[in-house]
Design a protein around this motif. Sequence first.
Motif, mmCIF file in Angstrom:
data_model
loop_
_atom_site.group_PDB
_atom_site.id
_atom_site.type_symbol
_atom_site.label_atom_id
_atom_site.label_comp_id
_atom_site.label_asym_id
_atom_site.label_seq_id
_atom_site.Cartn_x
_atom_site.Cartn_y
_atom_site.Cartn_z
ATOM 1 N N PHE A 70 0.820 -1.203 0.000
ATOM 2 C CA PHE A 70 0.000 0.000 0.000
ATOM 3 C C PHE A 70 0.854 1.254 0.000
ATOM 4 O O PHE A 70 1.999 1.266 0.466
ATOM 5 C CB PHE A 70 -1.005 0.004 1.157
ATOM 6 C CG PHE A 70 -0.470 0.378 2.506
ATOM 7 C CD1 PHE A 70 -0.485 1.699 2.946
ATOM 8 C CD2 PHE A 70 0.029 -0.596 3.357
ATOM 9 C CE1 PHE A 70 -0.015 2.030 4.205
ATOM 10 C CE2 PHE A 70 0.502 -0.267 4.620
ATOM 11 C CZ PHE A 70 0.475 1.056 5.038
ATOM 12 N N LEU A 71 0.268 2.277 -0.588
ATOM 13 C CA LEU A 71 0.935 3.559 -0.785
ATOM 14 C C LEU A 71 -0.010 4.666 -0.358
ATOM 15 O O LEU A 71 -1.186 4.672 -0.734
ATOM 16 C CB LEU A 71 1.297 3.726 -2.271
ATOM 17 C CG LEU A 71 1.644 5.128 -2.758
ATOM 18 C CD1 LEU A 71 2.959 5.599 -2.157
ATOM 19 C CD2 LEU A 71 1.711 5.153 -4.292
ATOM 20 N N ILE A 72 0.486 5.602 0.449
ATOM 21 C CA ILE A 72 -0.279 6.798 0.796
ATOM 22 C C ILE A 72 0.241 7.939 -0.073
ATOM 23 O O ILE A 72 1.429 8.269 -0.037
ATOM 24 C CB ILE A 72 -0.129 7.157 2.286
ATOM 25 C CG1 ILE A 72 -0.666 6.015 3.162
ATOM 26 C CG2 ILE A 72 -0.877 8.458 2.596
ATOM 27 C CD1 ILE A 72 -0.453 6.239 4.657
ATOM 28 N N VAL A 73 -0.647 8.498 -0.885
ATOM 29 C CA VAL A 73 -0.293 9.611 -1.757
ATOM 30 C C VAL A 73 -0.839 10.900 -1.150
ATOM 31 O O VAL A 73 -2.046 11.047 -0.979
ATOM 32 C CB VAL A 73 -0.860 9.405 -3.172
ATOM 33 C CG1 VAL A 73 -0.647 10.661 -4.025
ATOM 34 C CG2 VAL A 73 -0.210 8.206 -3.842
ATOM 35 N N LEU A 74 0.054 11.804 -0.813
ATOM 36 C CA LEU A 74 -0.333 13.097 -0.237
ATOM 37 C C LEU A 74 -0.542 14.079 -1.380
ATOM 38 O O LEU A 74 0.406 14.642 -1.934
ATOM 39 C CB LEU A 74 0.753 13.587 0.726
ATOM 40 C CG LEU A 74 1.020 12.666 1.924
ATOM 41 C CD1 LEU A 74 2.258 13.125 2.679
ATOM 42 C CD2 LEU A 74 -0.187 12.626 2.853
ATOM 43 N N THR A 75 -1.800 14.232 -1.781
ATOM 44 C CA THR A 75 -2.141 15.044 -2.944
ATOM 45 C C THR A 75 -2.048 16.544 -2.619
ATOM 46 O O THR A 75 -1.892 16.935 -1.464
ATOM 47 C CB THR A 75 -3.565 14.719 -3.404
ATOM 48 O OG1 THR A 75 -4.476 15.004 -2.331
ATOM 49 C CG2 THR A 75 -3.691 13.252 -3.785
ATOM 50 N N LYS A 76 -2.164 17.350 -3.665
ATOM 51 C CA LYS A 76 -2.224 18.813 -3.514
ATOM 52 C C LYS A 76 -1.017 19.353 -2.741
ATOM 53 O O LYS A 76 -1.114 20.318 -1.983
ATOM 54 C CB LYS A 76 -3.524 19.218 -2.815
ATOM 55 C CG LYS A 76 -4.783 18.623 -3.470
ATOM 56 C CD LYS A 76 -6.045 18.999 -2.732
ATOM 57 C CE LYS A 76 -7.256 18.290 -3.328
ATOM 58 N NZ LYS A 76 -8.512 18.636 -2.638
ATOM 59 N N ALA A 77 0.133 18.712 -2.946
ATOM 60 C CA ALA A 77 1.344 19.115 -2.227
ATOM 61 C C ALA A 77 1.775 20.533 -2.573
ATOM 62 O O ALA A 77 2.475 21.187 -1.791
ATOM 63 C CB ALA A 77 2.480 18.135 -2.531
ATOM 64 N N ASP A 78 1.346 21.010 -3.736
ATOM 65 C CA ASP A 78 1.716 22.368 -4.147
ATOM 66 C C ASP A 78 1.112 23.436 -3.240
ATOM 67 O O ASP A 78 1.543 24.590 -3.255
ATOM 68 C CB ASP A 78 1.276 22.614 -5.591
ATOM 69 C CG ASP A 78 -0.198 22.345 -5.801
ATOM 70 O OD1 ASP A 78 -1.011 23.286 -5.775
ATOM 71 O OD2 ASP A 78 -0.548 21.155 -5.981
ATOM 72 N N LYS A 79 0.111 23.075 -2.458
ATOM 73 C CA LYS A 79 -0.531 24.030 -1.554
ATOM 74 C C LYS A 79 0.231 24.189 -0.238
ATOM 75 O O LYS A 79 -0.174 24.960 0.635
ATOM 76 C CB LYS A 79 -1.975 23.612 -1.289
ATOM 77 C CG LYS A 79 -2.842 23.603 -2.547
ATOM 78 C CD LYS A 79 -4.280 23.284 -2.235
ATOM 79 C CE LYS A 79 -5.129 23.263 -3.500
ATOM 80 N NZ LYS A 79 -5.172 24.590 -4.156
ATOM 81 N N LEU A 80 1.323 23.429 -0.096
ATOM 82 C CA LEU A 80 2.138 23.493 1.126
ATOM 83 C C LEU A 80 3.514 24.064 0.820
ATOM 84 O O LEU A 80 4.024 23.930 -0.294
ATOM 85 C CB LEU A 80 2.302 22.091 1.723
ATOM 86 C CG LEU A 80 1.038 21.303 2.065
ATOM 87 C CD1 LEU A 80 1.429 19.929 2.581
ATOM 88 C CD2 LEU A 80 0.189 22.043 3.076
ATOM 89 N N THR A 81 4.113 24.683 1.818
ATOM 90 C CA THR A 81 5.498 25.108 1.682
ATOM 91 C C THR A 81 6.401 23.884 1.767
ATOM 92 O O THR A 81 5.964 22.796 2.165
ATOM 93 C CB THR A 81 5.884 26.097 2.800
ATOM 94 O OG1 THR A 81 5.848 25.405 4.065
ATOM 95 C CG2 THR A 81 4.929 27.279 2.843
ATOM 96 N N ARG A 82 7.663 24.049 1.426
ATOM 97 C CA ARG A 82 8.586 22.916 1.502
ATOM 98 C C ARG A 82 8.716 22.405 2.922
ATOM 99 O O ARG A 82 8.804 21.197 3.158
ATOM 100 C CB ARG A 82 9.957 23.328 0.958
ATOM 101 C CG ARG A 82 9.994 23.497 -0.552
ATOM 102 C CD ARG A 82 11.416 23.613 -1.050
ATOM 103 N NE ARG A 82 11.475 23.677 -2.508
ATOM 104 C CZ ARG A 82 12.591 23.719 -3.218
ATOM 105 N NH1 ARG A 82 13.774 23.692 -2.578
ATOM 106 N NH2 ARG A 82 12.563 23.778 -4.529
#
Length: 231
Positions: free
Chosen positions: A152-164
């Motif tokens: 299984f894989l957890i994909v953290l979507t919308k990463a562009d909405k977060l700072t580094r």
Amino acid sequence: MIDSKLAMGWMHTARFFTTAAQLNQLPPINVPEIAFVGRSNAGKSTAINTLTQQKQLAFASKKPGRTQHINLFALGKQGVTDAILADLPGYGYAAVSREDKQRWQRVMLNYLMERESLTAVVLLCDPRLGLTELDEALLEAIRPRVEAGLKFLIVLTKADKLTRAEQAKILSITKLNAGGGEVRLFSALKKQGVDDVAQLLWHWCHPEGLPQATPVAEATPANNAPAQNQP
């Protein structure tokens, strides 16, 4: 690792296979099957469309949570299916009736526990919310199968909405909660993590490193109608 262009080319072969409202309506599959699951509004349809480089392969409803079918997509070049993607209905959206929620919770649980061809589960999660109680309940439900080899894989979507810094923090936290599963940051807008996820899925479906050329019959004309995504 396989070259990212080859992995993305393989993902691009995705085409509609069949749709089902109940588990017993799904055809038996003899190739690896990867299920995409997640809360409504987690970006599941967008992630599938981005990975396959197709704008409307997975249907994104204007009313999240209203998708009521399991949709299967075949993968493989030259008319040979060597893997299946399963798009499961989003969960947790308040606009859906309690009866519908309970019914789909049963269908999804039965699918995750009983589907013999299920090889891997991809859980999509909005990193601004983190893993919710429903996400954690799903991970707990599949734990026995994970211990038996289910990936299984957890994909953290919308990463562009977060700072580094925020990305690094949520990535670290999620890895601690993933129980041995893989975790990737993902942005459809910035194409972050797309190649990496495609490569991982390819390797999960081709553990020997070579395509499994096991033919699987394409959906019959009767089943090859557009996916029924409305209730």
